[in-house]
Write a protein that holds these residues in place. Structure first.
Motif, short mmCIF file in Angstrom:
data_model
loop_
_atom_site.label_atom_id
_atom_site.label_comp_id
_atom_site.label_asym_id
_atom_site.label_seq_id
_atom_site.Cartn_x
_atom_site.Cartn_y
_atom_site.Cartn_z
N THR A 70 -38.68 28.67 35.07
CA THR A 70 -38.45 29.99 35.68
C THR A 70 -39.17 31.05 34.85
OG1 THR A 70 -36.26 29.18 36.27
CG2 THR A 70 -36.63 31.55 36.48
N TYR B 141 -38.97 34.98 34.04
CA TYR B 141 -38.21 36.21 34.23
C TYR B 141 -39.08 37.39 33.83
CZ TYR B 141 -33.99 33.40 34.75
OH TYR B 141 -33.07 32.49 35.20
N GLU C 52 -39.78 27.66 27.08
CA GLU C 52 -40.09 26.94 28.31
C GLU C 52 -39.64 25.49 28.18
OE1 GLU C 52 -44.13 27.25 29.68
OE2 GLU C 52 -43.83 25.69 31.20
N GLY D 270 -36.04 26.27 29.56
CA GLY D 270 -36.43 26.23 30.98
C GLY D 270 -36.92 27.55 31.54
N PHE D 271 -37.21 28.52 30.66
CA PHE D 271 -37.76 29.78 31.19
C PHE D 271 -38.74 30.41 30.20
CE2 PHE D 271 -33.77 31.15 29.06
CZ PHE D 271 -34.26 32.10 28.17
N HIS E 251 -29.57 32.75 32.79
CA HIS E 251 -30.35 31.62 33.32
C HIS E 251 -29.43 30.45 33.68
CE1 HIS E 251 -33.68 28.94 33.98
NE2 HIS E 251 -33.21 28.10 33.06
N LYS E 252 -28.47 30.15 32.80
CA LYS E 252 -27.55 29.02 33.07
C LYS E 252 -26.74 29.30 34.33
CE LYS E 252 -26.92 26.99 28.53
NZ LYS E 252 -26.11 26.97 27.32
N GLN F 281 -27.53 31.28 36.84
CA GLN F 281 -28.41 31.26 38.02
C GLN F 281 -28.73 29.82 38.42
OE1 GLN F 281 -28.36 34.73 38.90
NE2 GLN F 281 -30.54 34.53 39.26
N THR F 282 -28.99 29.00 37.38
CA THR F 282 -29.35 27.61 37.64
C THR F 282 -28.16 26.87 38.26
OG1 THR F 282 -30.76 27.76 35.71
CG2 THR F 282 -30.41 25.56 36.54
N ALA F 283 -26.96 27.12 37.72
CA ALA F 283 -25.76 26.45 38.25
C ALA F 283 -25.52 26.88 39.70
CB ALA F 283 -24.56 26.80 37.39
N ALA G 36 -27.78 27.92 41.86
CA ALA G 36 -28.81 27.34 42.73
C ALA G 36 -28.51 25.87 42.99
CB ALA G 36 -30.17 27.51 42.08
N THR G 37 -28.04 25.16 41.95
CA THR G 37 -27.73 23.73 42.11
C THR G 37 -26.58 23.55 43.10
OG1 THR G 37 -28.32 23.52 39.78
CG2 THR G 37 -27.23 21.62 40.76
#
Ligand SMILES: NC(=O)c1ccc[n+]([C@@H]2O[C@H](COP(=O)([O-])OP(=O)(O)OC[C@H]3O[C@@H](n4cnc5c(N)ncnc54)[C@H](O)[C@@H]3O)[C@@H](O)[C@H]2O)c1
Ligand SMILES: N[C@@H](CCO)C(=O)O
Length: 353
Positions: A2, A4, A30, A34-35, A341-342, A344-346, A348-349
């Protein structure tokens, strides 16, 4: 991975340190987090403002020695700090608020956070004003707009205390706390104990990036008062206002007070505390206290902070670590972005499932 886009409001010690980290650590973030972070705008009272939708080079931003109004020379730049336009129109996902803390009414930082949240942008901040004075309103605004308002660095710089208490100690029932919550005053007391005069010790703390723009806030206890309010409201469910917390700083302590304490095997510390009373009310205070050398908080030196949480199920739990410093505080901003981020990722999952 991702990406940002972020906008920096204030480009002093802390946000400059964040830009420094971005310049070197994006590949690591990254890989491990993961970002990546991309600076699309900066606004500073002294330097002016600049928007660059494709991103500004973080290394150049840090290394260029801009003069007053210097952002005006950049493409998309202006010599004025047009915070409102930057916050509302820059193509940023996250607004990073690190302007001066105003201990009286939190402005203009409260407005910065409000504009960002109303525009559907996440806010991460190390500024104590908006958190101590307007957290309820700003949290509600964040919720209504489906974004985050994160402020881990507003109490103990990069040392985790808010999330640690709320997440890791959930259910332990915090009943009160006491601690050393200002790096500058603790540093100054230590230097005075070593024989340095008050004014020189404050100067050193300024050079090291610990002190507020106006160090009166550090030495008169106003900074700790904001932190007591933040912690009491977060951890004890209070709704304290700064003016409800009694406050005495360290500026009246003389070299002989320090010497006398030492002769009695004691050490002065500026202690911020709050307690939930039997009737459910919460009382907070800030004042210098003489602690015996063997007291756990007496050995906390320099800009280090420590807070002992008094819990029902675990007894006393003490969290200690850096309480000030540019890079240390920039880390708090990173930890807020990791939390966003965590989440948002959760989300989206969950949506994909
Ligand atoms: N330095 C630390 O150790 C530390 C630790 C925790 C929290 N904080 C908080 O983080 C914030 C930033 O700290 P810092 O050390 O970077 O301060 P700083 O004084 O070095 O930088 C603040 C910057 O904000 C700019 N600014 C001030 N008002 C502005 C406005 N209205 N619009 C745009 N820019 C504005 C100033 O020009 C300056 O460059 C402060 O609120 C401080 O209380 C600092
Ligand atoms: N001026 C503050 C910065 C951290 O909030 C201190 O010295 O603790």
């Amino acid at each position: 991975m991702t990406l940002y886009n972020i906008a920096l409001i204030g480009f002093g010690g802390v946000n400059r340190a964040l830009a420094e980290l971005i310049a070197t650590k994006n590949p690591l973030w990254e890989r491990d987090l993961g970002f990546r972070l991309n600076i699309v705008a900066v606004s500073d009272l002294y330097l002016g403002s600049v928007i660059s939708p494709n991103g500004l080079d973080a290394k150049t931003l840090v290394e260029a020695n801009f003069a007053k109004g210097g952002f005006g020379q950049l493409s998309g730049g202006s010599a004025e700090a047009d915070n409102e336009t930057i916050i509302k129109t820059a193509p940023a996902d996250i607004i990073v608020e690190a302007t001066f803390t105003n201990p009286k009414d939190g402005e203009p930082a409260v407005s910065h956070c409000r504009w960002a949240l109303q525009s559907g942008k996440h806010v991460v901040t190390t500024n104590k004003g908006p958190v101590a004075i307007a957290a309820q309103e700003l949290k509600a605004l964040a919720k209504a707009n489906g974004v985050h308002f994160e402020y881990e660095g507003s109490v103990m710089s990069g040392t985790p205390v808010i999330r640690m208490a709320e997440k890791t100690l959930a259910g332990a029932e915090v009943k009160g706390f006491e601690g050393i919550l200002n790096g500058t005053s603790n540093f100054v007391l230590g230097r005075m104990e070593g024989g340095l005069d008050f004014a020189t010790a404050v100067k050193e703390a300024q050079i090291l990036g610990y002190a507020e723009a106006d160090p009166t806030a550090d030495v008169e206890g106003f900074d700790v008062r904001l932190k007591v309010v933040i912690l009491a409201n977060e951890l004890l469910g209070a709704s304290l206002k700064p003016e409800e917390v009694t406050c005495t700083g360290i500026s009246k302590l003389s070299p002989s007070d320090i010497e006398n304490a030492k002769a009695a095997n004691n050490r002065w510390k500026l202690i911020g505390s709050a307690v939930r009373n039997e009737d459910g009310t919460v009382t907070g205070s800030v004042s210098p206290k003489q602690l015996p050398f063997e007291h756990p908080l007496a050995g906390v030196n320099g800009a280090t902070n420590a807070v002992s949480l008094n819990t029902e199920l675990l007894g006393s739990v003490t969290i200690t670590g850096p309480g000030a410093g540019r890079i240390e505080t920039a880390y708090a901003l990173l930890s807020d972005i990791v939390a966003i981020h965590k989440a948002q990722t959760a989300a989206a999952t969950k949506e994909a499932a």
